[in-house]
Design a protein around this motif. Structure first.
Motif, mmCIF file in Angstrom:
data_model
loop_
_atom_site.group_PDB
_atom_site.id
_atom_site.type_symbol
_atom_site.label_atom_id
_atom_site.label_comp_id
_atom_site.label_asym_id
_atom_site.label_seq_id
_atom_site.Cartn_x
_atom_site.Cartn_y
_atom_site.Cartn_z
ATOM 1 N N THR A 62 0.840 -1.200 0.000
ATOM 2 C CA THR A 62 0.000 0.000 0.000
ATOM 3 C C THR A 62 0.874 1.249 0.000
ATOM 4 O OG1 THR A 62 -1.790 -1.140 1.139
ATOM 5 C CG2 THR A 62 -1.761 1.264 1.308
ATOM 6 N N LEU A 63 1.927 1.219 0.792
ATOM 7 C CA LEU A 63 2.826 2.373 0.860
ATOM 8 C C LEU A 63 3.493 2.633 -0.479
ATOM 9 C CD1 LEU A 63 4.228 4.619 2.431
ATOM 10 C CD2 LEU A 63 6.000 2.951 3.029
ATOM 11 N N THR A 64 3.850 1.581 -1.207
ATOM 12 C CA THR A 64 4.513 1.752 -2.497
ATOM 13 C C THR A 64 3.651 2.582 -3.442
ATOM 14 O OG1 THR A 64 5.771 -0.292 -2.254
ATOM 15 C CG2 THR A 64 5.451 0.521 -4.503
ATOM 16 N N VAL A 65 2.349 2.347 -3.439
ATOM 17 C CA VAL A 65 1.431 3.120 -4.289
ATOM 18 C C VAL A 65 1.476 4.592 -3.880
ATOM 19 C CG1 VAL A 65 -0.996 3.452 -4.902
ATOM 20 C CG2 VAL A 65 -0.063 1.140 -4.739
ATOM 21 N N THR A 66 1.413 4.864 -2.578
ATOM 22 C CA THR A 66 1.452 6.244 -2.077
ATOM 23 C C THR A 66 2.771 6.910 -2.434
ATOM 24 O OG1 THR A 66 -0.040 5.716 -0.254
ATOM 25 C CG2 THR A 66 1.324 7.681 0.008
ATOM 26 N N VAL A 67 3.871 6.217 -2.193
ATOM 27 C CA VAL A 67 5.194 6.778 -2.481
ATOM 28 C C VAL A 67 5.359 7.024 -3.971
ATOM 29 C CG1 VAL A 67 7.685 6.269 -2.435
ATOM 30 C CG2 VAL A 67 6.295 5.916 -0.379
ATOM 31 N N ASP A 68 4.884 6.101 -4.807
ATOM 32 C CA ASP A 68 4.960 6.303 -6.266
ATOM 33 C C ASP A 68 4.261 7.604 -6.663
ATOM 34 O OD1 ASP A 68 6.348 3.931 -6.638
ATOM 35 O OD2 ASP A 68 4.599 2.804 -7.379
ATOM 36 N N LYS A 69 3.053 7.823 -6.132
ATOM 37 C CA LYS A 69 2.293 9.030 -6.472
ATOM 38 C C LYS A 69 3.010 10.287 -5.988
ATOM 39 C CE LYS A 69 -2.207 6.806 -6.710
ATOM 40 N NZ LYS A 69 -3.518 6.625 -6.108
ATOM 41 N N LEU A 70 3.524 10.252 -4.766
ATOM 42 C CA LEU A 70 4.220 11.425 -4.224
ATOM 43 C C LEU A 70 5.540 11.678 -4.952
ATOM 44 C CD1 LEU A 70 3.507 10.905 -0.420
ATOM 45 C CD2 LEU A 70 2.523 12.662 -1.924
ATOM 46 N N GLU A 71 6.179 10.612 -5.371
ATOM 47 C CA GLU A 71 7.424 10.757 -6.124
ATOM 48 C C GLU A 71 7.150 11.366 -7.497
ATOM 49 O OE1 GLU A 71 11.456 8.148 -6.248
ATOM 50 O OE2 GLU A 71 9.626 7.065 -6.774
ATOM 51 N N ARG A 72 6.068 10.916 -8.162
ATOM 52 C CA ARG A 72 5.698 11.494 -9.474
ATOM 53 C C ARG A 72 5.385 12.978 -9.350
ATOM 54 N NH1 ARG A 72 3.202 6.480 -10.355
ATOM 55 N NH2 ARG A 72 1.160 7.215 -9.721
ATOM 56 N N ARG A 73 4.823 13.381 -8.212
ATOM 57 C CA ARG A 73 4.493 14.796 -7.994
ATOM 58 C C ARG A 73 5.708 15.605 -7.547
ATOM 59 N NH1 ARG A 73 -1.022 15.943 -5.077
ATOM 60 N NH2 ARG A 73 -0.410 17.984 -5.853
ATOM 61 N N GLY A 74 6.844 14.952 -7.369
ATOM 62 C CA GLY A 74 8.068 15.643 -6.991
ATOM 63 C C GLY A 74 8.131 16.034 -5.524
ATOM 64 N N LEU A 75 7.376 15.333 -4.680
ATOM 65 C CA LEU A 75 7.327 15.689 -3.257
ATOM 66 C C LEU A 75 8.253 14.855 -2.382
ATOM 67 C CD1 LEU A 75 3.483 16.285 -2.986
ATOM 68 C CD2 LEU A 75 5.299 17.977 -3.292
ATOM 69 N N LEU A 76 8.623 13.690 -2.869
ATOM 70 C CA LEU A 76 9.604 12.891 -2.142
ATOM 71 C C LEU A 76 10.383 12.064 -3.136
ATOM 72 C CD1 LEU A 76 8.531 9.726 -2.006
ATOM 73 C CD2 LEU A 76 7.148 10.603 -0.163
ATOM 74 N N GLU A 77 11.462 11.478 -2.653
ATOM 75 C CA GLU A 77 12.259 10.604 -3.509
ATOM 76 C C GLU A 77 12.788 9.433 -2.702
ATOM 77 O OE1 GLU A 77 16.554 12.878 -3.448
ATOM 78 O OE2 GLU A 77 15.113 13.469 -4.991
ATOM 79 N N ARG A 78 13.030 8.363 -3.421
ATOM 80 C CA ARG A 78 13.651 7.178 -2.832
ATOM 81 C C ARG A 78 15.159 7.300 -3.038
ATOM 82 N NH1 ARG A 78 9.196 4.943 -5.760
ATOM 83 N NH2 ARG A 78 7.852 3.621 -4.495
ATOM 84 N N ARG A 79 15.894 6.958 -2.018
ATOM 85 C CA ARG A 79 17.352 6.939 -2.122
ATOM 86 C C ARG A 79 17.845 5.585 -1.626
ATOM 87 N NH1 ARG A 79 18.755 12.836 0.417
ATOM 88 N NH2 ARG A 79 17.916 14.070 -1.314
ATOM 89 N N PRO A 80 18.824 5.017 -2.299
ATOM 90 C CA PRO A 80 19.352 3.736 -1.833
ATOM 91 C C PRO A 80 19.873 3.860 -0.398
ATOM 92 C CG PRO A 80 20.233 4.292 -3.991
ATOM 93 C CD PRO A 80 19.499 5.504 -3.499
ATOM 94 N N HIS A 81 19.607 2.838 0.401
ATOM 95 C CA HIS A 81 20.098 2.819 1.782
ATOM 96 C C HIS A 81 21.616 2.729 1.749
ATOM 97 C CE1 HIS A 81 20.849 1.418 5.884
ATOM 98 N NE2 HIS A 81 19.695 2.005 6.176
ATOM 99 N N GLU A 82 22.271 3.406 2.668
ATOM 100 C CA GLU A 82 23.735 3.487 2.695
ATOM 101 C C GLU A 82 24.396 2.124 2.876
ATOM 102 O OE1 GLU A 82 21.974 4.998 5.644
ATOM 103 O OE2 GLU A 82 21.243 6.338 4.088
ATOM 104 N N SER A 83 23.813 1.260 3.717
ATOM 105 C CA SER A 83 24.488 -0.003 4.041
ATOM 106 C C SER A 83 23.702 -1.250 3.617
ATOM 107 C CB SER A 83 24.762 -0.068 5.541
ATOM 108 O OG SER A 83 23.549 0.015 6.265
ATOM 109 N N ASP A 84 22.479 -1.082 3.114
ATOM 110 C CA ASP A 84 21.666 -2.223 2.718
ATOM 111 C C ASP A 84 21.193 -2.009 1.284
ATOM 112 O OD1 ASP A 84 19.870 -4.285 2.350
ATOM 113 O OD2 ASP A 84 18.675 -3.852 4.139
ATOM 114 N N ARG A 85 21.836 -2.701 0.351
ATOM 115 C CA ARG A 85 21.527 -2.492 -1.067
ATOM 116 C C ARG A 85 20.099 -2.866 -1.430
ATOM 117 N NH1 ARG A 85 25.428 -5.513 -4.738
ATOM 118 N NH2 ARG A 85 24.656 -7.197 -3.465
ATOM 119 N N ARG A 86 19.434 -3.685 -0.607
ATOM 120 C CA ARG A 86 18.068 -4.114 -0.896
ATOM 121 C C ARG A 86 17.038 -3.098 -0.410
ATOM 122 N NH1 ARG A 86 18.114 -9.105 2.672
ATOM 123 N NH2 ARG A 86 19.288 -7.577 3.822
ATOM 124 N N SER A 87 17.482 -2.108 0.318
ATOM 125 C CA SER A 87 16.552 -1.196 0.986
ATOM 126 C C SER A 87 16.685 0.224 0.443
ATOM 127 C CB SER A 87 16.863 -1.215 2.487
ATOM 128 O OG SER A 87 15.969 -0.414 3.187
#
Length: 137
Positions: A62-87
């Protein structure tokens, strides 16, 4: 005071707060859920997707859908985790930070209105009671 009366007061408080939140968010063209995500990230600065999902009380799907929408609107972004490549960590963009700051001002105004009807002693007790209740939940 009986538990039944307290339950009704909690329900009424929730309904008024929810109605207020919907009215405030309506002007931002975001859903309450999207604004809540922005609000949590704004306070935390950076969260793993799993951490944000837990704070919102939703699944990561459910969160992925919300984050996708907010990311498309330029309000947030995903960044790779510093020590966990899967996160990934989610952070607010500058535009997301502006939404957060604006919404936070509304919260401070509402809190000021609530505090204005309480004496300093009542405000102190109210703060302690809220803290205790939040820890219990």
């Amino acid at each position: 005071m009986t538990v039944e009366i307290l339950a009704q007061q909690i329900i009424e408080f929730y309904e008024k707060l929810s109605s207020w939140e919907h009215a405030v968010v309506k002007d931002s063209e975001l859903t309450p859920g999207q604004m809540h995500a922005i609000e949590i990230i704004g306070h935390e600065k950076s969260l793993r997707m799993k951490e944000l999902a837990e704070k919102l009380g939703v699944t990561t799907g459910t969160l992925t859908v919300t984050v996708d929408k907010l990311e498309r609107r330029g309000l947030l972004e995903r960044r790779p985790h510093e020590s966990d490549r899967r996160s990934y960590r989610v952070v607010l963009t500058e535009a997301g930070g502006k939404h957060f700051a604006s919404h936070q001002e509304y919260h401070l105004q509402l809190t000021g209105e609530i505090a204005a009807v309480l004496s300093s002693e009542e405000l102190e007790v109210f703060g302690r009671v809220l803290e205790k209740v939040v820890k219990q939940l």
